[in-house]
Structures are given as C-alpha cells and as structure tokens.
Write an enzyme that holds these catalytic residues in place. Structure first.
Site: not given
Ligand code: THU
Length: 152
Positions: A94, A60, A58, A47-49, A91
């Site tokens: 994804c 995925e 996300c 994940n890259v915020e 999620c």
């Molecule tokens: N996140 C994912 O990378 N994949 C998912 O399927 C669920 C959520 C990440 C997004 C965010 O950076 C962190 O988890 C918290 O929600």
C-alpha cells in the site's frame, strides 16, 4: 502542502466510516482508508478479504480505486485506521500504491504522527525509474562493473 493545512479530523472520520464497511470475515481486522486530493476531494476504501487469503484487497487499494473512479488527481494526505479507530501503518504494497498517486510529498498519518512519503517509503521505486531507463544508461551506471560479491 503544509501538514497543518490538512483537516486530519475530517480524514479520520472518513476513514472510520469506511472501516465500518470492511469485509474481513477471515482476519476480523477491519481497516478504512481515506485520502485528500490536491483539488480537495475526499476518497476512501475498506479492506475486502477473500477465502483465497492472498488476494485480499487492502483498504488503501479500495481508496486508490475510488480515486481513479472519481476522476483521479494527486493524493496530498492519507489516513488508514484499524477497528479501534486508531491510525494504522500502511503495509508495504500500500505504501507503493500511495507513492504512485501521491508522490514523495504526500503526508501519511502514521501511528506515531504525520510523516511524508519520503520517510514512509524511503528510496521508493516509482514512475521516474521507468522513465530513466527508457532514456538509456547513465554515464555512472554504464561505467560500473560490479562483481558477484558486490565489489566494484
Ligand atoms: N490491511 C489493510 O487493509 N491495509 C493495510 O495497510 C494493512 C492490512 C488489511 C488486510 C487484511 O484484510 C487485514 O488488514 C489484516 O491484515
């Protein structure tokens, strides 16, 4: 593909390695995802915020980008892990991404065990729905006269 033919340990270790590269200064919730393609390739992402929280990518998402960048193919198995190195449920968005590139038979390691996409995203909308509409209305749908209250 039979779930017992999949090297889940290799997928988990690839996902854990990806998770360690996560950029998640806002949630502090690192996620790594790994996928296996029908022709044996491993792809992964983290994940890259972003300060604009809603545009977070996300893990995925990154994994699918890696899949396309490295030549594409069909995903047969997918794992995402959290910072405790445990499987995390993808999620909703994804699940749609995995469905697009893995279809109904792709296996996902969920927190409570392996499940096919038919269970992870039941009644999925997918490429077939676009093709069906392009082909014109079906007899059943053109006969349907549904009221605003849902009555037929
Ligand atoms: N996140 C994912 O990378 N994949 C998912 O399927 C669920 C959520 C990440 C997004 C965010 O950076 C962190 O988890 C918290 O929600």
């Amino acid at each position: 593909m039979d779930p017992t033919d999949i090297d889940w340990d290799a997928l988990l270790s690839e996902a854990i390695d990806a998770m360690r590269h996560a950029y998640c200064p806002y949630s502090n919730f690192p996620v790594g995802a790994a996928g296996l393609t029908a022709d044996g390739w491993l792809v992964s992402g983290c994940n890259v915020e972003n300060a604009g929280y809603g545009v977070t990518l996300c893990a995925e998402c990154g994994m699918v980008s890696d899949l396309i960048r490295s030549g594409g193919g069909a995903l047969v198995a997918v794992v995402a892990v959290n910072g405790n190195e445990e499987p995390v449920a993808p999620c909703g968005r994804c699940r749609q991404l995995i469905y697009e590139h893995g279809g109904p038979s792709c296996m996902v390691l969920m927190p409570d065990g392996v499940a096919p996409m038919t269970e992870v995203l039941p009644g999925a909308f997918g490429p077939h729905d676009l093709a069906d509409v392009a082909a014109g209305p079906t007899q059943a749908s053109s006969n349907k006269k549904e009221g605003h209250d849902g009555s037929l």
